[in-house]
Scaffold this motif. Structure first.
Motif, PDB file in Angstrom:
ATOM      1  N   PRO A   1       0.795  -1.229   0.000  1.00  0.00           N
ATOM      2  CA  PRO A   1       0.000   0.000   0.000  1.00  0.00           C
ATOM      3  C   PRO A   1       0.827   1.278   0.000  1.00  0.00           C
ATOM      4  O   PRO A   1       0.381   2.312  -0.490  1.00  0.00           O
ATOM      5  CB  PRO A   1      -0.848  -0.095   1.259  1.00  0.00           C
ATOM      6  CG  PRO A   1      -0.535  -1.359   1.922  1.00  0.00           C
ATOM      7  CD  PRO A   1       0.511  -2.072   1.148  1.00  0.00           C
ATOM      8  N   ASP A   2       2.051   1.225   0.502  1.00  0.00           N
ATOM      9  CA  ASP A   2       2.877   2.427   0.548  1.00  0.00           C
ATOM     10  C   ASP A   2       3.362   2.862  -0.833  1.00  0.00           C
ATOM     11  O   ASP A   2       3.770   4.008  -1.016  1.00  0.00           O
ATOM     12  CB  ASP A   2       4.090   2.210   1.461  1.00  0.00           C
ATOM     13  CG  ASP A   2       3.686   2.001   2.915  1.00  0.00           C
ATOM     14  OD1 ASP A   2       2.548   2.365   3.270  1.00  0.00           O
ATOM     15  OD2 ASP A   2       4.496   1.466   3.680  1.00  0.00           O
ATOM     16  N   THR A   3       3.332   1.955  -1.800  1.00  0.00           N
ATOM     17  CA  THR A   3       3.842   2.279  -3.136  1.00  0.00           C
ATOM     18  C   THR A   3       2.748   2.637  -4.137  1.00  0.00           C
ATOM     19  O   THR A   3       3.059   2.985  -5.274  1.00  0.00           O
ATOM     20  CB  THR A   3       4.662   1.108  -3.702  1.00  0.00           C
ATOM     21  OG1 THR A   3       3.800  -0.024  -3.879  1.00  0.00           O
ATOM     22  CG2 THR A   3       5.815   0.744  -2.790  1.00  0.00           C
ATOM     23  N   ILE A   4       1.496   2.559  -3.745  1.00  0.00           N
ATOM     24  CA  ILE A   4       0.398   2.791  -4.686  1.00  0.00           C
ATOM     25  C   ILE A   4       0.412   4.231  -5.202  1.00  0.00           C
ATOM     26  O   ILE A   4       0.266   4.465  -6.403  1.00  0.00           O
ATOM     27  CB  ILE A   4      -0.957   2.416  -4.052  1.00  0.00           C
ATOM     28  CG1 ILE A   4      -1.004   0.898  -3.842  1.00  0.00           C
ATOM     29  CG2 ILE A   4      -2.117   2.862  -4.925  1.00  0.00           C
ATOM     30  CD1 ILE A   4      -2.220   0.400  -3.110  1.00  0.00           C
ATOM     31  N   SER A   5       0.599   5.196  -4.332  1.00  0.00           N
ATOM     32  CA  SER A   5       0.634   6.600  -4.770  1.00  0.00           C
ATOM     33  C   SER A   5       1.789   6.843  -5.739  1.00  0.00           C
ATOM     34  O   SER A   5       1.633   7.548  -6.738  1.00  0.00           O
ATOM     35  CB  SER A   5       0.769   7.540  -3.578  1.00  0.00           C
ATOM     36  OG  SER A   5      -0.385   7.483  -2.790  1.00  0.00           O
ATOM     37  N   SER A   6       2.944   6.257  -5.462  1.00  0.00           N
ATOM     38  CA  SER A   6       4.096   6.413  -6.355  1.00  0.00           C
ATOM     39  C   SER A   6       3.809   5.788  -7.718  1.00  0.00           C
ATOM     40  O   SER A   6       4.225   6.325  -8.744  1.00  0.00           O
ATOM     41  CB  SER A   6       5.338   5.748  -5.753  1.00  0.00           C
ATOM     42  OG  SER A   6       5.710   6.394  -4.587  1.00  0.00           O
ATOM     43  N   TRP A   7       3.123   4.645  -7.719  1.00  0.00           N
ATOM     44  CA  TRP A   7       2.785   3.998  -8.988  1.00  0.00           C
ATOM     45  C   TRP A   7       1.900   4.932  -9.827  1.00  0.00           C
ATOM     46  O   TRP A   7       2.128   5.086 -11.023  1.00  0.00           O
ATOM     47  CB  TRP A   7       2.078   2.668  -8.737  1.00  0.00           C
ATOM     48  CG  TRP A   7       1.869   1.884  -9.990  1.00  0.00           C
ATOM     49  CD1 TRP A   7       2.702   0.938 -10.511  1.00  0.00           C
ATOM     50  CD2 TRP A   7       0.766   1.981 -10.890  1.00  0.00           C
ATOM     51  NE1 TRP A   7       2.184   0.449 -11.681  1.00  0.00           N
ATOM     52  CE2 TRP A   7       0.992   1.066 -11.943  1.00  0.00           C
ATOM     53  CE3 TRP A   7      -0.384   2.742 -10.929  1.00  0.00           C
ATOM     54  CZ2 TRP A   7       0.109   0.893 -13.011  1.00  0.00           C
ATOM     55  CZ3 TRP A   7      -1.265   2.581 -11.996  1.00  0.00           C
ATOM     56  CH2 TRP A   7      -1.014   1.661 -13.016  1.00  0.00           C
ATOM     57  N   PHE A   8       0.912   5.565  -9.194  1.00  0.00           N
ATOM     58  CA  PHE A   8       0.033   6.491  -9.916  1.00  0.00           C
ATOM     59  C   PHE A   8       0.820   7.676 -10.463  1.00  0.00           C
ATOM     60  O   PHE A   8       0.571   8.133 -11.573  1.00  0.00           O
ATOM     61  CB  PHE A   8      -1.118   6.975  -9.031  1.00  0.00           C
ATOM     62  CG  PHE A   8      -2.292   6.043  -9.016  1.00  0.00           C
ATOM     63  CD1 PHE A   8      -3.117   5.926 -10.121  1.00  0.00           C
ATOM     64  CD2 PHE A   8      -2.563   5.277  -7.903  1.00  0.00           C
ATOM     65  CE1 PHE A   8      -4.200   5.069 -10.114  1.00  0.00           C
ATOM     66  CE2 PHE A   8      -3.650   4.415  -7.890  1.00  0.00           C
ATOM     67  CZ  PHE A   8      -4.464   4.302  -9.003  1.00  0.00           C
TER      68      PHE A   8
END
Length: 106
Positions: free
Chosen positions: A14-21
């Motif tokens: 979940p911590d990487t979802i914003s970075s993926w977007f």
């Protein structure tokens, strides 16, 4: 399409979802510049590129959030909000304070 370079979205981190977007949207901007699209075409490109890039597992999760509709029936900002709200929860300041106070220095 430049957005194919990005790896599938991993909902287990979940911590990487914003970075993926952020990375996905950079690829979309690059694609939009190359194609000279109208605003309506850009919205459609965002949606179909997103659905194509997230991977099978993330698509199944997104499909369950969109039920009874399918993800391609919704706009990209709605799909993004569904995943961010459900898979990348905001950390509670109270919980963060608790974890901070529980830390031990060796």
């Amino acid at each position: 399409m430049a957005t194919r370079i990005i790896e599938p979205l991993d909902l287990d981190k979940p911590d990487t979802i914003s970075s993926w977007f952020e990375r996905f949207e950079c690829g979309l901007r690059m694609e939009g510049i190359q194609l000279k699209l109208t605003p309506e075409e850009k919205l459609e490109l965002q949606k179909v590129s997103f659905i194509a890039c997230i991977g099978q597992e993330s698509y199944e999760v997104l499909k369950s959030y969109c039920a009874p509709n399918l993800p391609h029936d919704k706009d990209y900002p709605v799909l993004k909000k569904l995943l961010l709200d459900n898979c990348s929860p905001v950390k509670s300041p109270m919980a963060e304070g608790y974890h901070f106070n529980e830390m031990k220095q060796h």
